[in-house]
Design a protein around this motif. Structure first.
Motif, PDB file in Angstrom:
ATOM      1  N   SER A 172       1.294  -0.997   0.104  1.00  0.00           N
ATOM      2  CA  SER A 172      -0.167  -0.342   0.084  1.00  0.00           C
ATOM      3  C   SER A 172       0.560   0.801   0.157  1.00  0.00           C
ATOM      4  O   SER A 172       0.248   2.630  -0.301  1.00  0.00           O
ATOM      5  CB  SER A 172      -0.820   0.100   1.463  1.00  0.00           C
ATOM      6  OG  SER A 172       0.326  -0.129   2.904  1.00  0.00           O
ATOM      7  N   ARG A 173       1.956   1.266   0.742  1.00  0.00           N
ATOM      8  CA  ARG A 173       2.392   2.443   0.560  1.00  0.00           C
ATOM      9  C   ARG A 173       3.467   2.533  -0.625  1.00  0.00           C
ATOM     10  O   ARG A 173       3.549   4.325  -0.910  1.00  0.00           O
ATOM     11  CB  ARG A 173       4.093   1.731   2.233  1.00  0.00           C
ATOM     12  CG  ARG A 173       3.889   2.420   3.264  1.00  0.00           C
ATOM     13  CD  ARG A 173       3.030   1.256   3.677  1.00  0.00           C
ATOM     14  NE  ARG A 173       3.100   1.492   5.314  1.00  0.00           N
ATOM     15  CZ  ARG A 173       2.259   0.933   5.977  1.00  0.00           C
ATOM     16  NH1 ARG A 173       1.769   0.033   5.468  1.00  0.00           N
ATOM     17  NH2 ARG A 173       1.963   1.028   7.110  1.00  0.00           N
ATOM     18  N   ARG A 232       1.164   4.114  -3.080  1.00  0.00           N
ATOM     19  CA  ARG A 232       0.910   5.476  -2.309  1.00  0.00           C
ATOM     20  C   ARG A 232       1.382   6.488  -3.209  1.00  0.00           C
ATOM     21  O   ARG A 232       1.598   7.497  -3.639  1.00  0.00           O
ATOM     22  CB  ARG A 232       0.154   5.197  -1.585  1.00  0.00           C
ATOM     23  CG  ARG A 232      -0.603   6.995  -0.565  1.00  0.00           C
ATOM     24  CD  ARG A 232      -0.564   6.248   0.956  1.00  0.00           C
ATOM     25  NE  ARG A 232      -1.613   5.453   1.481  1.00  0.00           N
ATOM     26  CZ  ARG A 232      -1.353   4.885   1.909  1.00  0.00           C
ATOM     27  NH1 ARG A 232      -0.131   4.351   2.395  1.00  0.00           N
ATOM     28  NH2 ARG A 232      -2.462   4.049   2.205  1.00  0.00           N
ATOM     29  N   VAL A 233       2.935   5.887  -2.913  1.00  0.00           N
ATOM     30  CA  VAL A 233       4.011   6.732  -3.184  1.00  0.00           C
ATOM     31  C   VAL A 233       4.214   7.282  -4.625  1.00  0.00           C
ATOM     32  O   VAL A 233       4.181   8.158  -5.314  1.00  0.00           O
ATOM     33  CB  VAL A 233       5.382   6.242  -3.022  1.00  0.00           C
ATOM     34  CG1 VAL A 233       6.557   6.597  -3.403  1.00  0.00           C
ATOM     35  CG2 VAL A 233       5.816   6.764  -1.166  1.00  0.00           C
ATOM     36  N   ALA A 243       0.964   7.120  -6.260  1.00  0.00           N
ATOM     37  CA  ALA A 243       0.239   8.135  -7.170  1.00  0.00           C
ATOM     38  C   ALA A 243       0.621   9.855  -6.693  1.00  0.00           C
ATOM     39  O   ALA A 243       0.580  10.362  -7.550  1.00  0.00           O
ATOM     40  CB  ALA A 243      -0.105   7.519  -6.429  1.00  0.00           C
TER      41      ALA A 243
END
Lengths: 144, 110
Positions: free
Chosen positions: A66-67, A70-71, A73
């Motif tokens: 997920s990290r 997110r990064v 994005a």
């Protein structure tokens, strides 16, 4: 590749998604005076929001999935993703581990692969230059 | 014609316009590639999901934030005792008086 390719500095955000740190050390080696990638404007930055290239080392662990997304994005368009090392490229020695999602391209699209365990700084710099050229091609319609 | 002093409205308006122009210049030099309303304009917290603004900022007026945070368990315990019901307070009062009386009585016997 001519000097036209060096229109502006290339800012890189480095993310470790489960690497053993070997590739990270080689990335730092590429910035030392022996190789001095910064003379070309290749700079590591502290935030993906400032970056042109997302440089990922290591296979993607479940905690980092997920990290990583997110990064990714948070990097502004157009962006390039560069994977350094065998683990991020195809899983490496960890490819059957129970806590891995898999190589980086199973989570986010990857533009440049630099295989090796770890790859030499020369290979990393060559990969960055390829990402740079690809990025400039991606920017052409915007600037034209 | 009156001379322009520091507090003249004309001077203040001109100063405001100059400062606005400088601010606009710096803003125009910013990164134009961000897409509004996406993750690209959200706070970067090392890949973690950013909490709401009122939950990620410590208000400046709260000088004792660390003090309260350190004694959080004590305050939670004592605040639970403050129910706001007068019967509870009477029970507390009666209990404390009874225990104190017993202690005083025993101390007087010794």
């Amino acid at each position: 590749m001519g000097l036209d390719s060096f229109k502006r500095a290339l800012w890189v955000y480095h993310l470790n998604t489960g690497s053993c740190n070997g590739c990270d050390i080689e990335i730092l080696a590429a910035l030392t005076p022996r190789y001095d990638a910064e003379r070309f404007g290749i700079v590591l930055v502290g935030s993906p929001r400032h970056a042109d290239v997302l440089l990922v080392t290591g296979p993607v662990t479940r905690q980092m999935e997920s990290r990583l997304k997110r990064v990714y994005a948070q990097v502004p368009e157009p962006k390039m993703v560069m994977v350094v090392g065998s683990c991020g490229t195809e899983g490496g020695v960890f490819h059957e581990s129970y806590n891995l999602i898999g190589p980086v391209d199973q989570c986010i699209p990857v533009d440049v692969y630099v295989p090796g365990c770890p790859p030499r700084p020369e290979a990393i710099i060559e990969g960055v230059v390829k990402a740079w050229l690809k990025l400039e091609k991606a920017q052409e319609p915007v600037t034209a | 014609m009156a001379s322009l002093s520091t507090w003249s409205p004309i001077v203040l308006v001109v100063a405001f316009l100059i400062l606005a122009a400088v601010a606009y210049f710096f803003r125009s030099r910013g990164e134009p590639r961000y897409k509004e309303g996406t993750a690209q304009t959200q706070v970067f917290l090392a890949g973690e999901e950013a909490p709401e603004p009122d939950k990620r900022h410590i208000r400046a007026h709260n000088m004792y934030w660390g003090f309260f945070q350190a004694l959080k368990r004590y305050y939670e315990t004592t605040m639970n005792a403050h129910t706001g019901i007068i019967n509870d307070y009477i029970i507390w009062f009666t209990s404390v008086v009874a225990i104190t009386a017993v202690i005083v009585f025993i101390a007087g016997m010794v």
